[in-house]
Design a protein around this motif. Structure first.
Motif, PDB file in Angstrom:
ATOM      1  N   ASP A  47     107.720  -1.684 -62.241  1.00  0.00           N
ATOM      2  CA  ASP A  47     108.523  -0.775 -62.848  1.00  0.00           C
ATOM      3  C   ASP A  47     107.536   0.292 -63.188  1.00  0.00           C
ATOM      4  OD1 ASP A  47     109.757   0.806 -64.754  1.00  0.00           O
ATOM      5  OD2 ASP A  47     110.554  -0.797 -65.923  1.00  0.00           O
ATOM      6  N   PRO A  48     107.523   1.559 -62.684  1.00  0.00           N
ATOM      7  CA  PRO A  48     106.504   2.368 -62.957  1.00  0.00           C
ATOM      8  C   PRO A  48     106.591   2.950 -64.297  1.00  0.00           C
ATOM      9  CG  PRO A  48     108.207   3.279 -61.424  1.00  0.00           C
ATOM     10  CD  PRO A  48     108.475   1.816 -61.428  1.00  0.00           C
ATOM     11  N   GLY A  49     107.514   2.831 -65.048  1.00  0.00           N
ATOM     12  CA  GLY A  49     107.902   3.669 -66.137  1.00  0.00           C
ATOM     13  C   GLY A  49     107.612   2.732 -67.620  1.00  0.00           C
ATOM     14  N   VAL A  50     107.077   1.312 -67.015  1.00  0.00           N
ATOM     15  CA  VAL A  50     106.883   0.455 -68.276  1.00  0.00           C
ATOM     16  C   VAL A  50     105.437   0.820 -68.991  1.00  0.00           C
ATOM     17  CG1 VAL A  50     105.360  -1.326 -66.924  1.00  0.00           C
ATOM     18  CG2 VAL A  50     106.610  -1.912 -68.696  1.00  0.00           C
ATOM     19  N   ASN A  51     105.348   0.702 -70.202  1.00  0.00           N
ATOM     20  CA  ASN A  51     104.098   1.086 -70.806  1.00  0.00           C
ATOM     21  C   ASN A  51     102.936   0.103 -70.396  1.00  0.00           C
ATOM     22  OD1 ASN A  51     105.800   2.883 -72.450  1.00  0.00           O
ATOM     23  ND2 ASN A  51     105.471   1.655 -74.180  1.00  0.00           N
ATOM     24  N   GLU A  57      99.070  -0.203 -76.877  1.00  0.00           N
ATOM     25  CA  GLU A  57     100.199   0.310 -76.235  1.00  0.00           C
ATOM     26  C   GLU A  57     100.308   1.585 -75.947  1.00  0.00           C
ATOM     27  OE1 GLU A  57     105.007  -0.679 -75.334  1.00  0.00           O
ATOM     28  OE2 GLU A  57     103.913  -1.754 -76.896  1.00  0.00           O
ATOM     29  N   ARG A  58     100.429   2.167 -74.398  1.00  0.00           N
ATOM     30  CA  ARG A  58     100.326   3.600 -74.152  1.00  0.00           C
ATOM     31  C   ARG A  58     101.466   3.885 -73.279  1.00  0.00           C
ATOM     32  NH1 ARG A  58      95.014   2.176 -74.289  1.00  0.00           N
ATOM     33  NH2 ARG A  58      93.865   3.183 -75.611  1.00  0.00           N
ATOM     34  N   PRO A  59     102.232   4.767 -73.091  1.00  0.00           N
ATOM     35  CA  PRO A  59     103.215   5.281 -72.236  1.00  0.00           C
ATOM     36  C   PRO A  59     102.400   5.341 -70.807  1.00  0.00           C
ATOM     37  CG  PRO A  59     102.590   7.133 -73.597  1.00  0.00           C
ATOM     38  CD  PRO A  59     102.066   6.126 -74.041  1.00  0.00           C
ATOM     39  N   SER A  60     103.305   5.201 -69.700  1.00  0.00           N
ATOM     40  CA  SER A  60     102.627   5.415 -68.326  1.00  0.00           C
ATOM     41  C   SER A  60     102.492   6.625 -67.778  1.00  0.00           C
ATOM     42  CB  SER A  60     103.448   4.388 -67.517  1.00  0.00           C
ATOM     43  OG  SER A  60     104.701   4.955 -67.040  1.00  0.00           O
ATOM     44  N   ASN A  61     102.750   7.565 -68.674  1.00  0.00           N
ATOM     45  CA  ASN A  61     102.430   9.234 -67.996  1.00  0.00           C
ATOM     46  C   ASN A  61     100.992   9.284 -68.693  1.00  0.00           C
ATOM     47  OD1 ASN A  61     103.309   9.335 -70.732  1.00  0.00           O
ATOM     48  ND2 ASN A  61     104.843  11.028 -70.306  1.00  0.00           N
ATOM     49  N   LEU A  62     100.217   8.524 -69.155  1.00  0.00           N
ATOM     50  CA  LEU A  62      98.835   8.742 -69.459  1.00  0.00           C
ATOM     51  C   LEU A  62      97.925   9.254 -68.155  1.00  0.00           C
ATOM     52  CD1 LEU A  62      96.639   5.602 -70.436  1.00  0.00           C
ATOM     53  CD2 LEU A  62      98.712   5.527 -68.867  1.00  0.00           C
ATOM     54  N   ARG A  65      97.159   6.654 -65.185  1.00  0.00           N
ATOM     55  CA  ARG A  65      98.043   6.551 -64.224  1.00  0.00           C
ATOM     56  C   ARG A  65      98.352   7.807 -63.662  1.00  0.00           C
ATOM     57  NH1 ARG A  65     101.572   2.263 -64.455  1.00  0.00           N
ATOM     58  NH2 ARG A  65      99.632   1.397 -65.048  1.00  0.00           N
ATOM     59  N   ALA A  66      98.155   8.756 -64.162  1.00  0.00           N
ATOM     60  CA  ALA A  66      98.481  10.117 -63.570  1.00  0.00           C
ATOM     61  C   ALA A  66      97.293  10.436 -62.284  1.00  0.00           C
ATOM     62  CB  ALA A  66      98.157  11.391 -64.352  1.00  0.00           C
ATOM     63  N   VAL A  67      96.220   9.823 -62.598  1.00  0.00           N
ATOM     64  CA  VAL A  67      95.295   9.950 -61.604  1.00  0.00           C
ATOM     65  C   VAL A  67      95.442   9.176 -60.261  1.00  0.00           C
ATOM     66  CG1 VAL A  67      92.705   9.456 -60.703  1.00  0.00           C
ATOM     67  CG2 VAL A  67      93.237  10.638 -62.848  1.00  0.00           C
ATOM     68  N   TYR A  68      96.251   7.908 -60.673  1.00  0.00           N
ATOM     69  CA  TYR A  68      96.668   7.141 -59.692  1.00  0.00           C
ATOM     70  C   TYR A  68      97.512   7.741 -58.796  1.00  0.00           C
ATOM     71  CZ  TYR A  68      99.753   3.856 -57.201  1.00  0.00           C
ATOM     72  OH  TYR A  68     100.829   3.540 -56.239  1.00  0.00           O
ATOM     73  N   TYR A  69      98.470   8.551 -59.141  1.00  0.00           N
ATOM     74  CA  TYR A  69      99.496   9.061 -58.611  1.00  0.00           C
ATOM     75  C   TYR A  69      99.029  10.511 -57.704  1.00  0.00           C
ATOM     76  CZ  TYR A  69     103.398   6.252 -60.444  1.00  0.00           C
ATOM     77  OH  TYR A  69     104.099   5.167 -60.768  1.00  0.00           O
ATOM     78  N   GLU A  70      97.884  10.971 -58.200  1.00  0.00           N
ATOM     79  CA  GLU A  70      97.271  11.920 -57.349  1.00  0.00           C
ATOM     80  C   GLU A  70      96.859  11.163 -56.043  1.00  0.00           C
ATOM     81  OE1 GLU A  70      94.117  14.247 -58.934  1.00  0.00           O
ATOM     82  OE2 GLU A  70      94.648  13.618 -60.899  1.00  0.00           O
ATOM     83  N   SER A 349      84.449  -7.856 -62.102  1.00  0.00           N
ATOM     84  CA  SER A 349      85.076  -7.310 -63.595  1.00  0.00           C
ATOM     85  C   SER A 349      86.266  -6.330 -63.368  1.00  0.00           C
ATOM     86  CB  SER A 349      83.868  -6.499 -64.278  1.00  0.00           C
ATOM     87  OG  SER A 349      83.410  -5.475 -63.286  1.00  0.00           O
ATOM     88  N   LYS A 350      86.855  -6.473 -64.464  1.00  0.00           N
ATOM     89  CA  LYS A 350      88.277  -5.831 -64.445  1.00  0.00           C
ATOM     90  C   LYS A 350      88.067  -4.634 -65.631  1.00  0.00           C
ATOM     91  CE  LYS A 350      91.176  -9.403 -63.123  1.00  0.00           C
ATOM     92  NZ  LYS A 350      92.872 -10.217 -63.302  1.00  0.00           N
ATOM     93  N   PRO A 351      88.310  -3.421 -64.807  1.00  0.00           N
ATOM     94  CA  PRO A 351      88.038  -2.274 -66.121  1.00  0.00           C
ATOM     95  C   PRO A 351      89.343  -2.337 -67.152  1.00  0.00           C
ATOM     96  CG  PRO A 351      89.015  -1.462 -64.034  1.00  0.00           C
ATOM     97  CD  PRO A 351      88.570  -3.011 -63.634  1.00  0.00           C
ATOM     98  N   ASP A 352      89.471  -1.541 -68.275  1.00  0.00           N
ATOM     99  CA  ASP A 352      90.485  -1.601 -69.242  1.00  0.00           C
ATOM    100  C   ASP A 352      91.592  -1.016 -68.393  1.00  0.00           C
ATOM    101  OD1 ASP A 352      89.127   0.776 -69.038  1.00  0.00           O
ATOM    102  OD2 ASP A 352      88.914   1.155 -71.284  1.00  0.00           O
ATOM    103  N   PHE A 353      91.419   0.065 -67.338  1.00  0.00           N
ATOM    104  CA  PHE A 353      92.659   0.382 -66.670  1.00  0.00           C
ATOM    105  C   PHE A 353      92.270   0.215 -65.173  1.00  0.00           C
ATOM    106  CE2 PHE A 353      93.004   2.498 -70.886  1.00  0.00           C
ATOM    107  CZ  PHE A 353      94.085   2.407 -70.948  1.00  0.00           C
ATOM    108  N   GLU A 354      93.267  -0.270 -64.335  1.00  0.00           N
ATOM    109  CA  GLU A 354      93.033  -0.636 -63.064  1.00  0.00           C
ATOM    110  C   GLU A 354      93.225   0.511 -62.234  1.00  0.00           C
ATOM    111  OE1 GLU A 354      92.878  -5.140 -62.437  1.00  0.00           O
ATOM    112  OE2 GLU A 354      94.651  -4.208 -62.789  1.00  0.00           O
ATOM    113  N   ASP A 355      94.204   1.655 -62.787  1.00  0.00           N
ATOM    114  CA  ASP A 355      94.873   2.646 -61.841  1.00  0.00           C
ATOM    115  C   ASP A 355      94.072   3.841 -61.461  1.00  0.00           C
ATOM    116  OD1 ASP A 355      94.552   3.226 -64.537  1.00  0.00           O
ATOM    117  OD2 ASP A 355      97.049   3.150 -64.926  1.00  0.00           O
ATOM    118  N   TYR A 356      93.124   4.371 -62.298  1.00  0.00           N
ATOM    119  CA  TYR A 356      92.613   5.605 -61.972  1.00  0.00           C
ATOM    120  C   TYR A 356      91.443   5.349 -60.775  1.00  0.00           C
ATOM    121  CZ  TYR A 356      89.117   4.069 -65.180  1.00  0.00           C
ATOM    122  OH  TYR A 356      87.860   3.213 -65.785  1.00  0.00           O
TER     123      TYR A 356
END
Length: 372
Positions: A47-51, A57-62, A65-70, A349-356
């Motif tokens: 679910d791409p919209g889940v926080n 907790e942060r919204p997924s348009n941070l 995640r935006a860099v991932y979509y690039e 090691s797992k970064p705090d965010f895996e998406d960017y």
């Protein structure tokens, strides 16, 4: 004679292995790595919209995640699978095509989602897809304030949006304001050191700040963000844009500075001028540098003979040493602003965010794929 012959054979084998390591993988192999790593994230986040929940907790348009979509849009550009486009559309729809903290934000991180919104608008010009991002930038342009981008990451997060709006609306006021803000970051705030061809991350790292070895602190991923900003803007704007020459000049200066800083294993350290300050393999800065180099070769700007070895070595290093069998991407430094942040950086090691990190990897893969 037998000893000399044995030495010769060993030397030839080592030379052969070295030449093999420098071979550019096939397009199919490059795409395979991109699909593998992307599948890992899409399965983890069906679910791409889940926080997004890390320390909070942060919204997924941070921005992460935006860099991932690039990167996902870059992957879609070379392999237009409907599921990739749909995943991006569902992300935008889940946020009503809005920005984190609302359209009145001036913060570049909050604007970053607009890059994909505008890409999807160009594919299918539904007004809601660009309404909020355009409204946000228009509010900024109603003021004389141009010093918002006081950290260099902001250039990648926001500059392509101004450029895309300039092209979509055929209004060069967007690209002119972008240039004014870019120049403020570069010259007025003084974050670019022309002498070294590199950028200080923000005012905290301007001289007299020094790394442990006495050198200036040039953060790898921060400079990578600038490379990406310049590449993406030059790619978007028409060749006759009055500031293309300056963007190109700075880009070339950076490429020249970054090239000799590559590690023997193909990666770059997090601290570009102090390899011993949290030294080691790091994927995001490496990906962004190789992305810039591959784009330059693909567009006939950089000499293939000079830059191709670094491109091949860098891509192979990431593809062979950072990508896990399940698609997880290793050696990604967590969020922050300097070498010590997000440490330790290791294969597991797992970064705090895996998406960017994946976004950066997909960007570079899209350019390596295009190499002849």
């Amino acid at each position: 004679m037998r000893i000399e012959a044995s030495i010769l054979i060993v030397c030839l084998l080592l030379l052969s292995a070295g030449l093999q390591a420098q071979k550019l993988p096939s397009k199919e192999e490059v795409l395979e790595k991109m699909e593998l790593t992307n599948e890992y994230l899409m399965k983890k986040w069906p679910d791409p919209g889940v926080n997004v929940i890390t320390n909070r907790e942060r919204p997924s348009n941070l921005w992460t995640r935006a860099v991932y979509y690039e990167g996902l849009m870059a992957l879609y550009g070379i392999k237009p699978e409907p599921e990739y486009k749909q995943y991006a559309i569902e992300w935008g729809e889940s946020h009503d095509w809005g920005l984190r903290n609302g359209y009145k934000t001036r913060h570049a991180d909050n604007h970053c989602a607009g890059q994909t919104y505008l890409d999807l608008y160009k594919m299918d010009p539904q007004s809601e897809r660009m309404k909020d991002i355009k409204a946000s930038i228009d509010l900024m342009m109603k003021t004389d304030k141009i010093d918002d981008w006081d950290w260099i990451d902001a250039l990648q997060m926001a500059m392509p949006i101004f450029a895309k709006l300039a092209v979509i609306t055929e209004d060069d006021e967007y690209s002119e304001r972008m240039y004014e803000m870019y120049r403020n970051t570069k010259i007025t705030q003084g974050l670019y050191n022309k002498k070294d061809g590199l950028w200080w991350r923000d005012a905290d790292f301007l001289p007299p700040y020094k790394e442990p070895n006495g050198e200036d602190c040039y953060w790898s991923r921060g400079n990578g963000w600038v490379v990406a900003a310049l590449v993406r803007v030059m790619d978007i704007l028409p060749e006759d844009d009055p500031h293309q020459k300056e963007y190109l000049k700075t880009y070339k200066e950076m490429m020249k500075a970054i090239l000799p800083l590559q590690r023997e294993d193909g990666f770059w350290n997090v601290s570009l001028h102090d390899p011993n300050h949290f030294g080691g393999k790091e994927t995001t800065g490496t990906a962004l540098f190789v992305y810039g180099m591959a784009w330059g070769v693909n567009n006939g700007i950089l000499k293939e003979k000079k830059y191709m070895p670094a491109i091949v070595k860098g891509w192979n290093a990431m593809a062979e040493q950072a990508v896990h069998e399940n698609g997880f991407l290793g050696y990604v430094q967590g969020t922050g602003k300097e070498p010590k942040d997000g440490q330790p950086v290791t294969y597991t090691s797992k970064p705090d965010f895996e998406d960017y990190g994946l976004g950066c990897f997909l960007l570079v893969g899209s350019e390596v794929y295009k190499l002849k």
